[in-house]
Design a protein around this motif. Structure first.
Motif, PDB file in Angstrom:
ATOM      1  N   VAL A 131       0.854  -1.198   0.000  1.00 45.78           N
ATOM      2  CA  VAL A 131       0.000   0.000   0.000  1.00 45.78           C
ATOM      3  C   VAL A 131       0.885   1.242   0.000  1.00 45.78           C
ATOM      4  CG1 VAL A 131      -1.770   1.269   1.301  1.00 45.78           C
ATOM      5  CG2 VAL A 131      -1.739  -1.245   1.330  1.00 45.78           C
ATOM      6  N   ASP A 157      -1.469  -1.540  -3.951  1.00 43.22           N
ATOM      7  CA  ASP A 157      -2.714  -0.867  -3.604  1.00 43.22           C
ATOM      8  C   ASP A 157      -2.398   0.629  -3.586  1.00 43.22           C
ATOM      9  OD1 ASP A 157      -4.942   0.316  -2.538  1.00 43.22           O
ATOM     10  OD2 ASP A 157      -5.216  -1.122  -0.898  1.00 43.22           O
ATOM     11  N   SER A 159      -4.538   3.036  -3.851  1.00 37.23           N
ATOM     12  CA  SER A 159      -5.793   3.762  -3.590  1.00 37.23           C
ATOM     13  C   SER A 159      -5.542   5.205  -3.185  1.00 37.23           C
ATOM     14  CB  SER A 159      -6.581   3.060  -2.486  1.00 37.23           C
ATOM     15  OG  SER A 159      -7.054   1.827  -2.946  1.00 37.23           O
ATOM     16  N   SER A 183      -8.273   3.899  -6.223  1.00 39.91           N
ATOM     17  CA  SER A 183      -9.635   4.127  -5.730  1.00 39.91           C
ATOM     18  C   SER A 183     -10.075   5.543  -6.096  1.00 39.91           C
ATOM     19  CB  SER A 183      -9.695   3.969  -4.206  1.00 39.91           C
ATOM     20  OG  SER A 183     -10.965   4.414  -3.730  1.00 39.91           O
ATOM     21  N   GLY A 195     -15.764   3.972  -7.021  1.00 36.67           N
ATOM     22  CA  GLY A 195     -15.055   3.596  -8.246  1.00 36.67           C
ATOM     23  C   GLY A 195     -13.634   3.171  -7.969  1.00 36.67           C
TER      24      GLY A 195
HETATM   25  C1  LIG Z   1     -10.080   3.546   0.068  1.00 40.39           C
HETATM   26  C2  LIG Z   1      -9.175   2.387   0.085  1.00 40.39           C
HETATM   27  C3  LIG Z   1      -9.521   1.153  -0.468  1.00 40.39           C
HETATM   28  C4  LIG Z   1     -10.905   0.845  -0.942  1.00 40.39           C
HETATM   29  O1  LIG Z   1     -11.354   1.729  -1.876  1.00 40.39           O
HETATM   30  P1  LIG Z   1     -12.886   1.685  -2.354  1.00 40.39           P
HETATM   31  O2  LIG Z   1     -12.828   2.346  -3.687  1.00 40.39           O
HETATM   32  O3  LIG Z   1     -13.639   2.489  -1.342  1.00 40.39           O
HETATM   33  O4  LIG Z   1     -13.322   0.297  -2.415  1.00 40.39           O
HETATM   34  C5  LIG Z   1      -8.580   0.149  -0.520  1.00 40.39           C
HETATM   35  N1  LIG Z   1      -7.345   0.336  -0.025  1.00 40.39           N
HETATM   36  C6  LIG Z   1      -6.980   1.501   0.553  1.00 40.39           C
HETATM   37  C7  LIG Z   1      -5.587   1.650   1.058  1.00 40.39           C
HETATM   38  C8  LIG Z   1      -7.891   2.549   0.637  1.00 40.39           C
HETATM   39  O5  LIG Z   1      -7.539   3.687   1.244  1.00 40.39           O
END
Ligand SMILES: *Cc1c(COP(=O)(O)O)cnc(C)c1O
Length: 387
Positions: A131, A157, A159, A183, A195
């Motif tokens: 992440v 990840d 996001s 994300s 999304g």
């Molecule tokens: C927000 C987030 C997600 C999930 O995102 P969604 O689009 O809300 O499903 C996954 N991993 C991390 C690190 C996030 O911050």
């Protein structure tokens, strides 16, 4: 209350949504592939697949990499639960790697130690979900090296990290990983309401992601197992879900993506004001690697060890002053669902524990005004005096 994160929706975004709503396609029209292409071009990946959330994209990624019962997936404990849940969806187990105290990202040294132990005990994970915490890229080069050496598949990840770069290369290029996930939840860097999106350079993974997001169904003749019955023909060749993004959301995503650089610049402006103003306070900020460009999704301060018992007071003082502080994140292994499954793992992750005791997330987002930023600065200084 100034929230810790917030979308920035302007008139042109609303116009893009309105136009999409009046078009022939609300769901599977031209905007989804256009949005996918726009992200792929920006990050430099061969394939880009939009999903209805990053969570479903993470599920699809684990599935594409063959994660299943008997496997283990590792991730960082300091993340949103979705980074770990994706492995459980596939029937696999989850384990965690401690963070680095300074970067708050997964620690390459802890990762290496755990890999050595896992290899000796025949417990190597199938995949690692790395992440890019708060938008700050992980030490991608070292982590990718370790994953390659131990045969672990690397999922990013990202996001928090749309627009971030590591060594000048955009996060999402998948130059050193199998699949990268973004994300577009409203608090993230750009939004499509709900999304998500997956990028990859591997055509087989792209095919799997594409099938998984839409019932395992294909209309692509090259993917058929039998002869076509005619122009109406499609095949279900696997088991998938309905994880699709709508065209209306993709239209918003396109409009938002055009503003990505401006959004990031504003986040960096705010962060440099905070860096400067808080430099003299007894607060530690997440270390930003000089070879990286953070997307600065979150701006987190940590109280010094002797003040950690005052974290709650610091937090409540700020909330009372109208600052929408938050805490990212409660370590995933502390969640009751994980505690019940795995028992207490707290002793294994001293850095995550120490981080969690002292961390507070301050507001940072592109719709903050100068007055908002100043209010946060003054309130933080006052709250430090008050504790
Ligand atoms: C927000 C987030 C997600 C999930 O995102 P969604 O689009 O809300 O499903 C996954 N991993 C991390 C690190 C996030 O911050």
């Amino acid at each position: 209350m100034i929230p810790y994160g917030r979308q920035k929706i302007e008139l042109d975004d609303i116009a893009a949504v309105t136009a999409a709503l009046s078009s022939d396609f609300l769901t599977q029209g031209p905007k989804v592939p256009e949005f996918e292409q726009s992200i792929a071009a920006k990050v430099g990946a061969a394939h880009s697949l939009a999903f209805n959330s990053a969570t479903s994209a993470l599920h699809a990624a684990c599935n594409a990499l063959g994660v299943g019962p008997g496997d283990t997936v590792w991730t960082t404990p300091i993340s949103f639960v979705a980074s770990a849940n994706c492995a459980l969806y596939c029937g696999a187990e989850v384990d965690f790697v401690d963070i680095d105290r300074e970067t708050v990202n997964i620690c390459p040294i802890s990762l290496e130690k755990k890999l050595v132990w896992a290899k000796a005990n025949h417990r190597l994970p199938k995949a690692l979900v790395a992440v890019h915490f708060a938008g700050e890229p992980v030490h991608l080069e070292r982590i990718a090296q370790l994953c390659a050496e131990y045969g672990v598949k690397l999922i990013e990840d990202a996001s928090h990290a749309l627009g971030a770069k590591y060594g000048g290369i955009p996060i999402g290029s998948c130059a050193q990983s199998t699949i990268c996930i973004f994300s577009f939840h409203p608090v993230k860097i750009i939004t499509t309401l709900e999304g998500g999106l997956a990028t990859t350079n591997d055509p087989d993974l792209a095919r799997s992601l594409s099938l998984f997001r839409s019932h395992g169904i294909t209309r692509n003749e090259e993917w058929f197992e039998g002869p076509s019955h005619g122009p109406w023909y499609y095949e279900q060749v696997g088991l998938g879900y309905n994880y699709r993004m709508t065209d209306v959301q993709a239209a918003l995503g396109l409009s938002q993506h055009a503003k990505l650089n401006a959004f990031l610049e504003r986040r960096h402006e705010i962060a440099s004001i905070y860096d400067k103003e808080f430099g003299s306070l007894e607060l530690t900020c997440q270390l930003r690697n000089p070879i990286s460009y953070s997307a600065l999704h979150l701006y987190i301060v940590q109280l010094p060890i002797d003040l950690r018992k005052q974290r709650r007071k610091f937090f409540e003082t700020l909330r009372t002053s109208g600052i929408g502080v938050n805490v990212h994140y409660i370590p995933i292994y502390r969640q009751p669902y994980y505690l019940n499954r795995y028992g207490s793992k707290i002793l294994e992750f001293p850095n995550a524990e120490q981080y969690y005791e002292g961390a507070v997330t301050l507001p940072i987002h592109p719709s903050m005004t100068e007055a908002d930023v100043e209010k946060v600065v003054i309130s933080v200084k006052n709250a430090m005096k008050a504790i």
